[in-house]
Design a protein around this motif. Sequence first.
Motif, PDB file in Angstrom:
ATOM      1  N   TYR A 206       0.850  -1.189   0.000  1.00  0.00           N
ATOM      2  CA  TYR A 206       0.000   0.000   0.000  1.00  0.00           C
ATOM      3  C   TYR A 206       0.887   1.242   0.000  1.00  0.00           C
ATOM      4  O   TYR A 206       1.968   1.244   0.604  1.00  0.00           O
ATOM      5  N   VAL A 219      -3.389   3.336  -0.638  1.00  0.00           N
ATOM      6  CA  VAL A 219      -4.077   2.614  -1.696  1.00  0.00           C
ATOM      7  C   VAL A 219      -3.228   1.400  -2.071  1.00  0.00           C
ATOM      8  O   VAL A 219      -1.997   1.471  -2.080  1.00  0.00           O
ATOM      9  N   ILE A 221      -1.176  -0.949  -4.151  1.00  0.00           N
ATOM     10  CA  ILE A 221      -0.476  -0.867  -5.430  1.00  0.00           C
ATOM     11  C   ILE A 221       0.028  -2.228  -5.901  1.00  0.00           C
ATOM     12  O   ILE A 221       0.379  -2.385  -7.069  1.00  0.00           O
ATOM     13  N   ARG A 256       0.979  11.326   0.274  1.00  0.00           N
ATOM     14  CA  ARG A 256      -0.477  11.211   0.209  1.00  0.00           C
ATOM     15  C   ARG A 256      -1.102  12.353  -0.600  1.00  0.00           C
ATOM     16  O   ARG A 256      -2.187  12.190  -1.173  1.00  0.00           O
ATOM     17  N   LEU A 259      -0.945  11.320  -4.208  1.00  0.00           N
ATOM     18  CA  LEU A 259      -2.056  10.394  -4.459  1.00  0.00           C
ATOM     19  C   LEU A 259      -3.372  11.154  -4.617  1.00  0.00           C
ATOM     20  O   LEU A 259      -4.153  10.886  -5.542  1.00  0.00           O
ATOM     21  N   LYS A 260      -3.600  12.117  -3.740  1.00  0.00           N
ATOM     22  CA  LYS A 260      -4.850  12.884  -3.800  1.00  0.00           C
ATOM     23  C   LYS A 260      -4.924  13.705  -5.082  1.00  0.00           C
ATOM     24  O   LYS A 260      -5.989  13.806  -5.713  1.00  0.00           O
ATOM     25  N   SER A 264      -6.274   7.620  -7.527  1.00  0.00           N
ATOM     26  CA  SER A 264      -5.705   6.280  -7.364  1.00  0.00           C
ATOM     27  C   SER A 264      -5.268   5.665  -8.689  1.00  0.00           C
ATOM     28  O   SER A 264      -4.184   5.082  -8.794  1.00  0.00           O
ATOM     29  N   GLU A 265      -6.099   5.783  -9.720  1.00  0.00           N
ATOM     30  CA  GLU A 265      -5.807   5.122 -10.989  1.00  0.00           C
ATOM     31  C   GLU A 265      -4.518   5.649 -11.611  1.00  0.00           C
ATOM     32  O   GLU A 265      -3.641   4.871 -12.030  1.00  0.00           O
ATOM     33  N   ILE A 268      -1.362   4.716  -9.422  1.00  0.00           N
ATOM     34  CA  ILE A 268      -0.917   3.320  -9.572  1.00  0.00           C
ATOM     35  C   ILE A 268      -0.255   3.120 -10.929  1.00  0.00           C
ATOM     36  O   ILE A 268       0.774   2.430 -11.038  1.00  0.00           O
TER      37      ILE A 268
END
Length: 378
Positions: A206, A219, A221, A256, A259-260, A264-265, A268
């Motif tokens: 993650y 998330v 990965i 983070r 990521l935000k 997420s897509e 990753i």
Amino acid sequence: MSCPGEGILQIPETVIADTREYRGRVEAFLAGEVRPAAFRVYRVPMGIYEQRTPDTYMVRIRIGAGRVLPRQLERIAELSARYGNGVVHVTTRQDIQIHNVRIEDTPDVLEGLLEAGLSARGGGGNTVRNITACPRAGLCPNEHFDVGGHAVALAEYLIADRTSFNLPRKFKIVLSGCASDCSFACVADLGFFAHVRDGQKGFSVYAGGGLGPNPQAGVKIEEFVTETAIFEVAEAVKHLFDAHGDRANKHKARLRYVLKRLGSEKFIALYRRYRKEVVREGPRGPLPEIRRLTRTPACDPNENYVIPDDPDVLPEKAPGHWTIRLRLPLGNITADDLVRVASLARRFTSGQVRTTQLQNLLLCSVPAAHVGRLLAAL
């Protein structure tokens, strides 16, 4: 300065060289040849923080996977008593801190730590911080396997590279032996969860978790990677963070926020691209060995000893062995008492002491025959 001693975490040559260079940098600062702001940028990644009390500093020591040897505790206590305030502090990330050190004494502290196989490099700043693990890794009856050796090997690999000390913000990595997650891997920048599939050790992974302002879980990965893949996975996420972290605004610089910002897509997909690049380029050098760090002394598991009904006496998965938890008020212990703990660890345990995320100490692998005597001594 003599050569560094052997410890649990093997100090890379680059870190040894940086530590030996530190004294000259301090002397230049004290001579007025380096501005305070420039010196701060240098000293904080060396693990030296300025405290609220003027002209006093804290030294934060990396304790790989929370495992420390009795002789290393004795050296920490000695340095705290000589150069600090004589009170040692265990942190929520399994580090150990020495407080109230004068800046002119910090080279002696860092060199004294190095002689004992310890380092403060990466104890602060925008760096790969101490890599933590379950405090009872290798001992817990519920774990899938002991992740302590993996955490230490990963630290040895990452801190050998000086780019690990110039990231957009701090980068925290955690390994957990099971889904109970007593090490808090789910809210780390990079978290590994142990699994065994078809007899093979590995991890689900993650990324992008964190606490503090705007906390969030990471998330997923990777559904499953083999145990030796942790090096390339961590390297790939580090590259992603280095390239896409916000260096202009430290309040939005943690992973983070990447990521935000991406979602997420995209996050990753970007990670997978970086991992392919890492695999194509190959490792920077020989990968550290994932060593077996947990040793259990021999005893007769059939011996019938009465174990006290005490919440601080915890069973281990090796029959006939127990962990004793030593609760520290606010994570603090005097240097004198730390020396006593080291002495008791030599007498009654496997020779390792653990630091915990709840800021306590663990005396591990105590044979049942010694539990009562150790509790009495404590």
